[in-house]
Write a protein that holds these residues in place. Structure first.
Motif, mmCIF file in Angstrom:
data_model
loop_
_atom_site.group_PDB
_atom_site.id
_atom_site.type_symbol
_atom_site.label_atom_id
_atom_site.label_comp_id
_atom_site.label_asym_id
_atom_site.label_seq_id
_atom_site.Cartn_x
_atom_site.Cartn_y
_atom_site.Cartn_z
ATOM 1 N N ASN A 417 0.722 -1.377 -0.046
ATOM 2 C CA ASN A 417 0.109 0.129 0.043
ATOM 3 C C ASN A 417 0.867 1.216 -0.044
ATOM 4 O O ASN A 417 0.521 2.385 -0.424
ATOM 5 C CB ASN A 417 -0.934 -0.049 1.039
ATOM 6 C CG ASN A 417 -2.141 -0.879 1.014
ATOM 7 O OD1 ASN A 417 -2.612 -1.112 -0.187
ATOM 8 N ND2 ASN A 417 -2.887 -1.140 2.208
ATOM 9 N N ASP A 422 -3.993 5.545 -4.408
ATOM 10 C CA ASP A 422 -5.440 5.644 -3.531
ATOM 11 C C ASP A 422 -6.434 4.492 -4.338
ATOM 12 O O ASP A 422 -7.208 3.846 -3.588
ATOM 13 C CB ASP A 422 -6.117 6.916 -3.270
ATOM 14 C CG ASP A 422 -5.330 7.606 -2.315
ATOM 15 O OD1 ASP A 422 -4.640 7.084 -1.555
ATOM 16 O OD2 ASP A 422 -5.435 8.912 -2.144
ATOM 17 N N LYS A 425 -5.061 0.730 -3.655
ATOM 18 C CA LYS A 425 -4.765 0.374 -2.205
ATOM 19 C C LYS A 425 -5.658 -0.688 -1.777
ATOM 20 O O LYS A 425 -6.756 -1.019 -2.123
ATOM 21 C CB LYS A 425 -4.872 1.389 -1.177
ATOM 22 C CG LYS A 425 -3.882 2.575 -1.368
ATOM 23 C CD LYS A 425 -3.779 3.581 -0.132
ATOM 24 C CE LYS A 425 -2.935 4.750 -0.395
ATOM 25 N NZ LYS A 425 -1.375 4.163 -0.364
ATOM 26 N N ASP A 427 -7.549 -2.921 0.745
ATOM 27 C CA ASP A 427 -8.322 -3.065 1.975
ATOM 28 C C ASP A 427 -8.047 -4.168 3.043
ATOM 29 O O ASP A 427 -8.354 -5.371 2.849
ATOM 30 C CB ASP A 427 -9.796 -3.049 1.728
ATOM 31 C CG ASP A 427 -10.713 -2.845 3.216
ATOM 32 O OD1 ASP A 427 -9.910 -2.662 4.112
ATOM 33 O OD2 ASP A 427 -12.042 -2.747 2.838
ATOM 34 N N ARG A 428 -7.324 -3.826 3.947
ATOM 35 C CA ARG A 428 -6.937 -4.959 4.853
ATOM 36 C C ARG A 428 -8.097 -5.573 5.481
ATOM 37 O O ARG A 428 -7.939 -6.944 5.726
ATOM 38 C CB ARG A 428 -5.843 -4.463 6.005
ATOM 39 C CG ARG A 428 -4.501 -3.980 5.543
ATOM 40 C CD ARG A 428 -4.057 -3.143 6.444
ATOM 41 N NE ARG A 428 -4.412 -3.514 7.932
ATOM 42 C CZ ARG A 428 -3.432 -4.146 9.077
ATOM 43 N NH1 ARG A 428 -2.173 -4.236 8.730
ATOM 44 N NH2 ARG A 428 -3.814 -4.187 10.134
ATOM 45 N N ASP A 429 -9.183 -4.989 6.014
ATOM 46 C CA ASP A 429 -10.326 -5.434 6.733
ATOM 47 C C ASP A 429 -11.200 -6.311 5.736
ATOM 48 O O ASP A 429 -12.063 -7.036 6.239
ATOM 49 C CB ASP A 429 -11.060 -4.459 7.365
ATOM 50 C CG ASP A 429 -10.133 -3.741 8.450
ATOM 51 O OD1 ASP A 429 -9.197 -4.384 8.787
ATOM 52 O OD2 ASP A 429 -10.529 -2.580 8.840
ATOM 53 N N GLY A 430 -10.991 -6.159 4.455
ATOM 54 C CA GLY A 430 -11.986 -6.972 3.424
ATOM 55 C C GLY A 430 -11.370 -8.294 2.787
ATOM 56 O O GLY A 430 -11.852 -8.616 1.876
ATOM 57 N N TYR A 448 -10.277 -3.769 -2.179
ATOM 58 C CA TYR A 448 -9.783 -2.336 -2.324
ATOM 59 C C TYR A 448 -10.466 -1.292 -1.761
ATOM 60 O O TYR A 448 -11.662 -1.226 -1.649
ATOM 61 C CB TYR A 448 -9.646 -1.987 -4.025
ATOM 62 C CG TYR A 448 -8.957 -3.090 -4.498
ATOM 63 C CD1 TYR A 448 -7.451 -3.035 -4.659
ATOM 64 C CD2 TYR A 448 -9.422 -4.256 -5.275
ATOM 65 C CE1 TYR A 448 -6.740 -4.099 -5.316
ATOM 66 C CE2 TYR A 448 -8.753 -5.283 -5.623
ATOM 67 C CZ TYR A 448 -7.383 -5.041 -5.798
ATOM 68 O OH TYR A 448 -6.555 -6.147 -6.515
ATOM 69 N N THR A 449 -9.688 -0.335 -0.956
ATOM 70 C CA THR A 449 -10.488 0.736 -0.198
ATOM 71 C C THR A 449 -11.244 1.632 -1.204
ATOM 72 O O THR A 449 -12.274 2.038 -0.605
ATOM 73 C CB THR A 449 -9.160 1.517 0.630
ATOM 74 O OG1 THR A 449 -8.446 2.137 -0.442
ATOM 75 C CG2 THR A 449 -8.460 0.595 1.498
ATOM 76 N N SER A 450 -10.984 1.712 -2.348
ATOM 77 C CA SER A 450 -11.664 2.538 -3.088
ATOM 78 C C SER A 450 -13.175 2.048 -3.481
ATOM 79 O O SER A 450 -14.034 2.809 -3.750
ATOM 80 C CB SER A 450 -10.749 2.822 -4.606
ATOM 81 O OG SER A 450 -10.586 1.636 -5.244
ATOM 82 N N SER A 452 -14.702 -0.016 -1.244
ATOM 83 C CA SER A 452 -15.520 0.150 -0.139
ATOM 84 C C SER A 452 -16.007 1.729 0.310
ATOM 85 O O SER A 452 -17.012 1.706 0.423
ATOM 86 C CB SER A 452 -14.639 -0.356 1.071
ATOM 87 O OG SER A 452 -13.383 0.456 1.244
ATOM 88 N N GLU A 453 -15.029 2.574 -0.214
ATOM 89 C CA GLU A 453 -15.712 4.056 -0.422
ATOM 90 C C GLU A 453 -16.699 4.472 -1.128
ATOM 91 O O GLU A 453 -17.649 5.071 -0.869
ATOM 92 C CB GLU A 453 -14.515 4.839 -0.455
ATOM 93 C CG GLU A 453 -13.281 4.798 0.561
ATOM 94 C CD GLU A 453 -12.142 5.491 0.208
ATOM 95 O OE1 GLU A 453 -11.989 5.995 -0.935
ATOM 96 O OE2 GLU A 453 -11.047 5.597 1.045
#
Length: 455
Positions: A417, A422, A425, A427-430, A448-450, A452-453
């Motif tokens: 990461n 961005d 990146k 998503d560690r929690d996913g 991916y964090t994008s 989830s956002e």
């Protein structure tokens, strides 16, 4: 599953992806299974000969024009002939050749028993047994995945010293020709998508992914009466719905046209009849099961170019035809194969080529996994496959990566990461994993964090 250490919560949800193969039903040509004698249908489990000595003059036949598939400008197509080559007698081969013509001459209307007939094949000067006839027809079906209209019964009779054999079509001559043109056009569009310079592996993956991404496994289908299309390349390629036989036949058709040797294999999986493929890549044979690689979350590659040892952990291969007596081959529900190559290589296995490999957790290995994560994330891949060596037990690798301190895989994600923008990146929690201990493999399902956002 939740793991808490030093106030830090590491969440890893285990998702064992269920491939859509739970009720894979094979349509093995049950030749002669439904018998018509004096306009009465016998039990579907009874094998009798169809009386075909009746009047045939009331039917009008038409030759179905089968347009050749367009050849790729880059790759020479291959014609499967292993079925015919495996036939032991000249009369069996003669009938095989006659079938090639007969199946294209179909009645325009149904007969008195509600069947579309094909032109009768006459084998002069010999009385062929029912077993020999079955072998010839099954060999023909094995070699010709584009023939989708043959029904699952046949009739034969002895006329003097000759054997007369009759086949049946599930559709009329007109409908057959129309559907074949649709299949032809669909296949030609697929072939036009192949690019110059693709390796055999790349062409195989292209066709594997096409079939999976464009076909839905029809788990509610149990027999031909539920729809003949589902057991054919037509169903897989045109309708986008099939069972394992449709998947396997479409792979055989598309790969052969792509210049790659590919044939079907009959057997069992989880106690149910099943069909998959063997494919020759760079002069080595492998097992390929696109049905089992089709999951509710898209294509995976657990059964992409695996060896005999691996396939036998979940599949049972039916015997070769040479090991089946004529008396045995007369049985309707007996499955056998016309070609079973030795599959001993793992060189062209998808994971052999694409997985990150961990033997020990040294700095070099750490850097390789981080690099693989970065590459996967930049392409927004769904999975990161990781293969393990023999230096540790399988569960020891799993625990070291995900459950025991210092939670190596999460440190890999942190390092990756730092080098990702961005949009890419991870998503560690996913994260979640799918374990495959037989293959010494784990697939990490990436998030991916994008994404989830946005949700």
């Amino acid at each position: 599953m939740k793991k808490t250490t030093s106030g830090i919560v590491y969440v890893l949800f285990f998702i064992i992806l269920t491939a859509v193969f739970t009720c894979c039903t094979i349509y093995f040509i049950n030749l002669g299974r439904t018998t018509i004698i004096d306009n009465k249908s016998t039990s579907p489990d009874t094998i009798n000969a169809v009386n075909i000595d009746g009047d045939d003059t009331g039917l009008s036949y038409r030759t179905v024009m089968l347009k050749d598939f367009s050849e790729s400008p880059y790759y020479k197509p291959i014609k499967t002939t292993k079925g015919r080559e495996s036939l032991s007698s000249e009369s069996e081969k003669k009938l095989y050749d006659l079938i090639t013509k007969s199946v294209t001459i179909i009645s325009e209307t149904k007969d008195e028993n509600d069947h579309y007939r094909t032109e009768r094949a006459n084998i002069e000067g010999i009385h062929m047994s029912e077993s020999e006839i079955r072998r010839s027809i099954n060999a023909f079906v094995f070699d010709n995945p584009h023939i989708f209209w043959l029904d699952n019964l046949f009739g034969y009779a002895y006329v003097g010293e000759d054997t007369m054999v009759e086949f049946y079509s599930v559709i009329s001559a007109d409908e057959c020709e129309k559907k074949y043109l649709v299949l032809n056009s669909a296949v030609n569009r697929i072939m036009a998508s192949l690019e110059d310079g693709m390796s055999e592996f790349e062409r195989e993956k292209f066709m594997h992914d096409f079939v999976i991404n464009n076909c839905i496994y029809k788990g509610t289908v149990a027999s031909l009466s539920d729809g003949w299309e589902y057991f054919s390349a037509y169903g897989s390629i045109v309708k986008g719905e099939a069972v394992c036989e449709g998947y396997a036949k479409s792979m055989q058709l598309l790969l052969n046209l792509s210049g790659i040797e590919c044939m079907t294999i009959r057997g069992d999986s989880e106690g149910v009849g099943h069909m998959w493929n063997v494919v020759k890549i760079d002069d080595e044979w492998y097992h390929l099961d696109s049905t089992w690689d089709d999951t509710t979350n898209g294509a995976i590659y657990d059964f992409f170019n695996i060896d005999d040892e691996m396939i036998k952990t979940s599949h049972t291969i039916s015997p070769i035809v040479d090991e089946v007596s004529l008396d045995q081959s007369k049985e309707n529900d007996l499955r056998y194969n016309f070609f079973i190559p030795q599959c001993t290589s793992t060189q062209a296995g998808y994971y052999s080529k694409n997985a990150a490999v961990i033997t020990t957790f040294d700095e070099e290995t750490n850097n390789k996994v981080i690099s693989a994560l970065i590459n996967a994330a930049n392409s927004k891949e769904k999975y990161l496959p990781i293969m393990f060596g023999k230096e540790m037990q399988y569960e020891e690798y799993i625990n070291t990566l995900f459950f025991n301190q210092p939670y190596k895989f999460y440190s890999y994600v942190n390092s990756a990461n730092e080098q990702l923008d961005d949009e890419h990146k991870i998503d560690r929690d996913g994260l979640s994993i799918v374990k495959n201990e037989n293959a010494s493999l784990v697939r990490v399902v990436l998030a991916y964090t994008s994404d989830s956002e946005e949700s």
